[in-house]
Design an enzyme around this catalytic site. Sequence first.
Site, PDB file in Angstrom:
ATOM      1  N   GLU A  43       0.841  -0.830  -0.261  1.00  0.00           N
ATOM      2  CA  GLU A  43      -0.012   0.094  -0.213  1.00  0.00           C
ATOM      3  C   GLU A  43       0.999   1.398  -0.299  1.00  0.00           C
ATOM      4  O   GLU A  43       1.981   1.178   0.096  1.00  0.00           O
ATOM      5  CB  GLU A  43      -0.572  -0.168   1.177  1.00  0.00           C
ATOM      6  N   LYS A 115      -9.109   1.929  -2.003  1.00  0.00           N
ATOM      7  CA  LYS A 115      -9.642   2.095  -0.682  1.00  0.00           C
ATOM      8  C   LYS A 115     -11.547   2.214  -0.684  1.00  0.00           C
ATOM      9  O   LYS A 115     -11.273   3.683   0.303  1.00  0.00           O
ATOM     10  CB  LYS A 115      -8.773   1.900   0.817  1.00  0.00           C
ATOM     11  N   CYS A 148      -5.289  -2.892   2.425  1.00  0.00           N
ATOM     12  CA  CYS A 148      -5.359  -2.586   4.211  1.00  0.00           C
ATOM     13  C   CYS A 148      -6.208  -2.727   5.200  1.00  0.00           C
ATOM     14  O   CYS A 148      -6.865  -4.095   5.200  1.00  0.00           O
ATOM     15  CB  CYS A 148      -4.438  -1.501   4.761  1.00  0.00           C
TER      16      CYS A 148
END
Length: 572
Positions: A43, A115, A148
């Site tokens: 990331e 995300k 994540c």
Amino acid sequence: MTFTAAAIQFEPTLFAKDANVAALAELVDKAASDGAELITTPEMATTGYCFHDPEEASTVVEQIPGPTTDTFVEIAARRDCYIVLGMPEVDPTSGLFYNSAVLIGPQGIIGTHRKTHPYIAEPKWAAPGNLGHQVFETRLGRIAMLICMDLHFVETARVVALQGADVICHISNWLAERTPAPYWISRAFENNCYVIESNRWGLERTVQFSGGTCIIEPDGTVTGRIDVGNGIVAAEIDIRRTRECGPARRPELYRELQTNTYTWNPLDFFTLYGHSPLPAGETSAVTVVQSTPGTSVESNLADIEAWIQQVSGTTDLVVFPELSITGPVSAARPPRDVAETADGPSLARIADLAVRHGMSIVVGIAERDTDTERVYNSAVLLGTDGARTTYRQIHLSAEHAPLFDAGDTWAVVDLPLGRVGLLVGNDALLPESGRVLALRGCDLIVCPSALAGTFVGSHPGTEIPLAAEVLTGPDATHWHHMRVRAGENNVYFAFANAVDLDRGITGHSGVFGPDTFAFPRTEAIVDASEPGHATSVVDTTNLDGPYPTNVVRRKDLVLMRQPHHYGILSTA
């Protein structure tokens, strides 16, 4: 159907985009030259992560496509490979910033994931992702990307798995625990897919990242691992393994997943209209018993009574394994031949024990419905007043599907210690089960089980300098799937598994706490694969005030869900 995948671990330097891109390109090229056809990077690997504000982020964000992606498009074309790149993106139309992952193939950019579930850092500079959770068809198989915090939530991996993902490329800046993280392993395990995990390591603006880059197989096996330092880990991916059917789902019973009962203060929500308010809560003790039920009901009842005598006065609720009264069933010993009704003599005997010893008792039984003659794999909670709450297993295992009828109703009961939900064994393997009970306000989930197979994994220890209270040494139960079940739903989870080595049932019973990032852990595990018991404190109290102060009542990870992305879960 097989190919080599590689995950890169890398420590970027904050704001040094050109140097980071050059170093990453070198690692990606090396992985490709060694034969990898799918390569992941961490990331925000091109720029670093810990931005103070949008002004800082604006100095390094790029459009997609742009100069940074052009570098990796060239490598993908030259090496005939696929690359997942983590970078900050600016949308050319809206001007909004996103924490993004880009899938690049030999022909160019295939797709982008933004995300969707922000960590505490993203609101300082980035908008939540607006592209949903996509699966991309490639010559290698079906590839999904998550970033994540996305993977903290059971729904995200489930959404892409239901779209047929063979591989989840999870790129992260994971922190605050020893890695490979149990959440990563559980998402592969429960969705029968590979997780290609690229995590960063190193220190940035006082934040210590955990490393642990790895590749996780569909059965939860961790293949290779990098602890400290930049590097590459590679493994063979066999897509045939991901095309096997997992446990049968019941999407018609998951409609609650499209809601979020924790959007409002739960102390207000659960008292709305005076309907079904949460119990006040208290500090109590909960025990799980790990035993070996046999084919004699009388012997099983005597064993239960002996355990109750042993723990009496030390616990408020005790949970026994699945079919702890009936014992194991099979085609040779069908449950229809040994089933009892809910008002039969065995449960009456257990109810008497509950009253006499002043504790709630959860047992498993093959239960016959007196009206329909159907037979269920049931868990029954008997309260200190003798009252009974019956749950009929909703998700039958492949072994039990020909033998039992499936239930169709979730079961929740309020006790002085809190709101309690019931599951049985195989239910816990499907992430939807625990989530539905959490959304109904459960503080504790009790799960009588007789699960065979592997749902626990060890860790050799890490050299990453994590905070002093975080576990860093070797650990035989680093990954316990039921600990993940507790943490992801912010509930206590009382897992009473049978132990029967001849049937591959190896125990690992335990009571797990509601926050897997709180150390020392609030849990107790039966150590050996033999009969035993474990007791842990369950605290459902709150400080006086209008808002919940206890994570089991606040349910942070339930609150942060994004249900508008989860429609497929109750329709697929």
